[in-house]
Design an enzyme around this catalytic site. Structure first.
Site, PDB file in Angstrom:
ATOM      1  N   SER A 253      48.489  45.849  37.729  1.00 50.43           N
ATOM      2  CA  SER A 253      47.248  46.616  37.808  1.00 50.43           C
ATOM      3  C   SER A 253      46.412  46.086  38.955  1.00 50.43           C
ATOM      4  O   SER A 253      46.779  45.105  39.608  1.00 50.43           O
ATOM      5  CB  SER A 253      46.479  46.485  36.492  1.00 50.43           C
ATOM      6  OG  SER A 253      45.942  45.175  36.432  1.00 50.43           O
ATOM      7  N   LYS A 254      45.270  46.718  39.152  1.00 53.85           N
ATOM      8  CA  LYS A 254      44.417  46.358  40.298  1.00 53.85           C
ATOM      9  C   LYS A 254      44.051  44.879  40.318  1.00 53.85           C
ATOM     10  O   LYS A 254      43.778  44.320  41.366  1.00 53.85           O
ATOM     11  CB  LYS A 254      43.143  47.203  40.269  1.00 53.85           C
ATOM     12  CG  LYS A 254      43.439  48.671  40.508  1.00 53.85           C
ATOM     13  CD  LYS A 254      42.299  49.354  41.246  1.00 53.85           C
ATOM     14  CE  LYS A 254      42.639  50.790  41.581  1.00 53.85           C
ATOM     15  NZ  LYS A 254      42.406  51.709  40.451  1.00 53.85           N
ATOM     16  N   ARG A 255      44.034  44.269  39.145  1.00 58.66           N
ATOM     17  CA  ARG A 255      43.719  42.832  39.082  1.00 58.66           C
ATOM     18  C   ARG A 255      44.675  42.020  39.939  1.00 58.66           C
ATOM     19  O   ARG A 255      44.353  40.952  40.417  1.00 58.66           O
ATOM     20  CB  ARG A 255      43.853  42.327  37.646  1.00 58.66           C
ATOM     21  CG  ARG A 255      42.673  42.566  36.769  1.00 58.66           C
ATOM     22  CD  ARG A 255      42.876  41.928  35.405  1.00 58.66           C
ATOM     23  NE  ARG A 255      44.124  42.373  34.769  1.00 58.66           N
ATOM     24  CZ  ARG A 255      45.134  41.595  34.479  1.00 58.66           C
ATOM     25  NH1 ARG A 255      45.087  40.319  34.760  1.00 58.66           N
ATOM     26  NH2 ARG A 255      46.210  42.090  33.906  1.00 58.66           N
TER      27      ARG A 255
END
Ligand code: GLU
Length: 496
Positions: A253-255
């Site tokens: 994910s964007k993390r």
């Protein structure tokens, strides 16, 4: 055996995630290797979340990556339409057939009632399975209620005992108990087909032979097989790909960093590098080759070598592959790829002369090995234009302030003054004379030279840097590039 036909079936509800791009790529590689057909089908029946701009982006991102399709919404084909929203009549036609055969029934339960039942089951620690309340309403009564305008979904009547077994080409034999599968909805009360239903109608009518998709769809597969059985159709072969995870083993994910193809393009990854990287995400060629072009990947790809375990997205490896692919480009190609990034940073004049181009090509050859992605180039190019002794860090200041450094700079200044424009050979000869004059060598000699010419303690090798700035200083840029001489003069001023 019949011709291989595979499909990528994205929903246009967001930007293309690299996990989905990998699914598209594996389908494409498989199709191209088997001289089969690669279909793009767009699953846009989620009216609330589907957007035309995502659809456009999806197509352009897939193309950017280097994928092409033989059939699809934009290119047509004999099995279209390829947008689910244009296939509603088909879903309804087969829905009516299943109702007439009593393999499906109308369900009048409202979403609220279903939700209460679901919560109740969960609270009691049970699987939330549809109770089958509307199963036994007679077809006549159901038809009359529908005719009166009552809202109804269409559900598949499934056996509530037994099992569904299928052989997954990646995961092997998989078995699901029917007890835990309730009667799935085929068509919602708003008339829209459910995914598990539309996908079967489409895959069958599009003569898909292999369904290669993410593992998140494994639990949907038995439901889809039930639909195939109800319609008397043969199911295709299935291959479920393990999920793409971040290094901490959670869904990418964007993390973790960039996750959309679009973002990687904007960051200056070469499409062939991302292509290469995604192909190796959960698959590897028998001899472990790593830097591969699409044609080579088509030859080597083998669905049976796809790994069952989660594929970890390793950004460092992607950077490495990007550098390898950048290196393979000609100087002209490197410049073409780099230009938008340099333009965006405001580093280039409106019109590039042939001299500018030649200079830029040389500068790129020197810099490109040191960057992971093209968007990092601007910061490297900045260094040609930035010479700020007032902003030197402490280490650089300390180097210039040494007594021995002053001697080096003094001697270097005298020599350069006599020389005019330098090439590296002149420069090497000058350094030789400075060395004799000052009796200094090694770090004591080179560190002050570097700092006096760049204002930095590290950077490009001087044998590359010197000729570049001397040449670059004769060209016009939005911000001036200072020659060695101009730099040394400023360094001497700074020391006074
Ligand atoms: N639209 C589905 C998705 O994007 C397709 C899944 C499938 O390939 O069956 O997940």
């Amino acid at each position: 055996m019949s011709k291989v036909r595979v499909r990528f079936a994205p929903s246009p509800t967001g930007y293309l995630h690299v996990g989905n791009a990998r699914t598209a790529l594996f389908n494409w590689l498989f199709a191209r290797q088997k001289k089969g057909v690669f279909i793009l089908r767009v699953e846009d029946t989620d009216i609330e979340r589907s957007r035309p701009e995502y659809y456009e982006r999806l197509l352009s991102d897939l193309r950017w990556l280097g994928l092409d399709w033989d059939e699809g919404p934009d290119v047509g084909g004999a099995y279209g339409p390829y947008l689910q929203s244009q296939r509603m009549d088909l879903y309804h036609r087969y829905g009516q057939q299943l109702l007439a055969e009593r393999k499906a029934y109308y369900c009048f339960c409202s979403p609220e009632e279903l939700e209460i039942a679901r919560q109740g089951a969960l609270a009691a620690g049970k699987m939330p399975i549809y109770s089958g309340r509307c199963r036994n309403i007679s077809p006549e009564e159901a038809a009359a209620r529908v005719a009166r305008g009552e809202k109804a979904a269409v559900r598949l009547r499934t056996p509530n005992q037994g099992e569904i077994v299928f052989n997954d080409l990646v995961r092997g034999n998989l078995c699901f108990q029917l007890e835990v599968i309730g009667d799935p909805i085929l068509i919602r009360s708003n008339g829209m087909p459910a995914y598990n239903y539309a996908v079967v109608i489409d895959d069958h009518l599009m003569a898909v032979t292999h369904v290669i998709r993410g593992e998140d769809h494994i639990s949907n597969t038995p439901r889809q097989i039930l639909v195939y059985q109800a319609l008397g159709w043969e199911a295709p072969q299935f291959a479920h790909l393990a999920m793409v995870m971040g290094e901490d083993n959670t869904r990418l994910s964007k993390r973790h960093g960039a996750t959309s193809v679009d973002q990687f393009a904007q960051d200056g990854f070469l499409p062939e590098a991302l292509f290469n990287y995604l192909a190796l995400l959960g698959w590897s060629p028998p001899e472990g080759q790593e830097v591969l072009e699409p044609e080579e990947l088509v030859k080597l790809f083998d669905l049976t070598r796809v790994s069952r375990s989660a594929a970890i997205f390793d950004y460092q490896k992607l950077y490495w592959l990007n550098r390898q692919h950048l290196k393979r480009l000609s100087s002209r190609e490197k410049l073409e790829k780099a230009l938008p990034f340099l333009r965006q940073a405001g580093l280039l004049p409106e019109k590039l002369t042939a001299d500018h181009q030649a200079w830029l090509e040389r500068a790129l050859e020197a810099l490109v090995e040191g960057v992971d992605k093209l968007s990092d180039l601007a910061a490297q190019f900045e260094l040609f234009f930035t010479f700020r002794l007032d902003q030197m860090d402490e280490e650089a200041q300390a180097i210039l302030k040494e007594e021995s450094a002053k001697k080096v700079i003094q001697a270097l200044g005298e020599e350069i003054d006599q020389q005019g424009r330098l090439n590296f050979n002149d420069f090497a000869a000058i350094v030789q004379r400075v060395r004799q004059k000052t009796g200094l060598k090694g770090r004591a000699l080179f560190h002050p030279i570097r700092v006096a010419l760049t204002g930095q303690t590290s950077g490009l090798e001087l044998d590359k840097f010197i000729p570049l700035i001397e040449e670059g200083a004769t060209l016009s840029w939005p911000r001036p590039m200072l020659s060695c001489q101009a730099r040394l003069n400023l360094a001497q001023e700074w020391l006074r």
